[in-house]
Design an enzyme around this catalytic site. Structure first.
Site, PDB file in Angstrom:
ATOM      1  N   ARG A   2       0.119   7.568   6.008  1.00  0.00           N
ATOM      2  CA  ARG A   2      -0.783   6.723   6.798  1.00  0.00           C
ATOM      3  C   ARG A   2      -2.219   7.278   6.749  1.00  0.00           C
ATOM      4  O   ARG A   2      -3.183   6.509   6.750  1.00  0.00           O
ATOM      5  CB  ARG A   2      -0.273   6.651   8.248  1.00  0.00           C
ATOM      6  CG  ARG A   2      -0.475   5.321   8.908  1.00  0.00           C
ATOM      7  CD  ARG A   2       0.373   5.163  10.148  1.00  0.00           C
ATOM      8  NE  ARG A   2       1.415   4.182   9.952  1.00  0.00           N
ATOM      9  CZ  ARG A   2       1.260   2.864  10.083  1.00  0.00           C
ATOM     10  NH1 ARG A   2       0.098   2.364  10.455  1.00  0.00           N
ATOM     11  NH2 ARG A   2       2.260   2.052   9.872  1.00  0.00           N
ATOM     12  N   SER A   4       0.831  -1.206   0.000  1.00  0.00           N
ATOM     13  CA  SER A   4       0.000   0.000   0.000  1.00  0.00           C
ATOM     14  C   SER A   4       0.864   1.254   0.000  1.00  0.00           C
ATOM     15  O   SER A   4       0.619   2.191  -0.772  1.00  0.00           O
ATOM     16  CB  SER A   4      -0.906   0.022   1.234  1.00  0.00           C
ATOM     17  OG  SER A   4      -1.792  -1.066   1.228  1.00  0.00           O
ATOM     18  N   HIS A  24      -3.444   6.220   3.456  1.00  0.00           N
ATOM     19  CA  HIS A  24      -3.725   4.783   3.534  1.00  0.00           C
ATOM     20  C   HIS A  24      -5.090   4.518   4.161  1.00  0.00           C
ATOM     21  O   HIS A  24      -5.823   3.624   3.732  1.00  0.00           O
ATOM     22  CB  HIS A  24      -2.615   4.103   4.344  1.00  0.00           C
ATOM     23  CG  HIS A  24      -2.819   2.634   4.546  1.00  0.00           C
ATOM     24  ND1 HIS A  24      -3.284   2.108   5.729  1.00  0.00           N
ATOM     25  CD2 HIS A  24      -2.640   1.590   3.714  1.00  0.00           C
ATOM     26  CE1 HIS A  24      -3.379   0.792   5.602  1.00  0.00           C
ATOM     27  NE2 HIS A  24      -2.992   0.450   4.393  1.00  0.00           N
TER      28      HIS A  24
END
Lengths: 224, 224
Positions: free
Chosen positions: B47, B24, B50
């Site tokens: 993050r 990812s 994500h």
């Protein structure tokens, strides 16, 4: 609280929780404009937009014709809800379902799930779906985080090992999220709510689940 | 698990949790292209992307120069973290902070908070921030849901009643969310991480908080 002096040039600030919802929904309706959702689907979509501030995500939602009614009935007859992650469990809350005789479960943090996943070199999400489908019949599956949970649930359905009343499948991410939802979108025989693309997540899944549970509450009130 | 037969035309499917993260992050880096975040800020931003699959949201993030270091130090010295909603508490987990001597709290569901909010006709979020700042000095405030919590925290800071080590302020919504973050973005003297616009939410706030706590873990390991 008398000293509050907020700088809000753009919108009338209110701290009344009900008014915040009403005002948000009014903005969402206005900005959304034309759409082809049914009235009941719109109650779900607007809550997803409310939780994400993302009209694109709202517009990407897909419902089977029977999805909302199946969800309402599942809650009203006291079937249980399974969430893939604890954020959904805490965001939605077990009381919503307990009052109708059901409950809300999340198995991903269970010790047996963790041990089994480690042993098999797989995700706890996958094992938690196997556990859930072995413990209950039907019910609502609310999957907002783990594409592997959704793919596993679809596999279990195809193998005849699971038959949920409704799947709310809106996992987010870059690996398999869009693909898992594309798989769900062509699943036959099971009511579902999902969306197209990578976006999704626990908060929007909670929003969709809560919209359905609120409709179930209203239905229960009407029946009295 | 031997029977798994997923249809994944687009990406190499993996069920190894670490590989899912790595893959990812590789996609996110490639698709993000040019940006002006520092290396440490990027660990937070990627993050958040994500958790949301939303590059626009990632790009809208703002950091004070001292924000990440302040967050790391706050965790390492065992200061406590306050979340505005329970989804953040369950999504991040208390163990991350307990291992450094701190803890993670959310007061919004406390009975005294609920009673006080009802009495004053205000949000539980506002009262929960008042309770938090009375119970602890410094610490990290992770606000992902309630604009009124963020606005109240800013008010308490301006009145000299609170001095957080770091504010992660990323509430989502249509009423006051963007405005509350605009207020935070001009706050002086307090390290903060926020974003511009309506988008945000519990999942991205958890993502940012977790990125900081992982950096704190690595710092602690290095020090050994």
């Amino acid at each position: 609280m008398a000293n509050m002096n907020f700088n809000t040039d753009f919108v009338p600030l209110t701290v009344d929780p009900d008014k915040i919802y009403d005002y948000s929904f009014a903005i969402i309706k206005e900005e959304m404009g034309e759409h082809s959702f049914t009235d009941e689907q719109w109650l779900v979509v607007r809550r997803v937009i409310h939780a994400s501030a993302d009209f694109e995500l709202g517009r990407s939602m897909i419902f089977t014709d029977d999805a909302i009614e199946a969800g309402i009935q599942s809650i009203l007859v006291g079937r249980h809800v399974v969430a893939d992650v604890q954020m959904i469990e805490s965001g939605s809350g077990r009381k919503r379902f307990q009052k109708h005789g059901g409950d809300l479960h999340c198995y991903i943090a269970d010790e047996d799930v963790s041990i089994e996943a480690k042993k098999l070199g797989t995700t706890r999400a996958i094992i938690s779906m196997q556990k859930a489908t072995q413990l209950q019949e039907g019910g609502i599956y609310a999957i907002g985080n783990a594409p592997t949970a959704l793919l596993e649930l679809i596999r279990l359905i195809k193998e005849g090992l699971a038959k949920p009343d409704l799947i709310i499948g809106m996992p987010v991410g870059f690996v398999s999220a869009a693909e898992s939802k594309a798989e769900l979108a062509i699943l036959e025989g099971i009511p579902f709510i999902t969306n197209v693309g990578r976006k999704g997540g626990s908060t929007v899944t909670v929003a969709a689940l809560n919209a359905i549970s609120i409709m179930a509450d209203e239905r229960a009130k009407e029946a009295k």
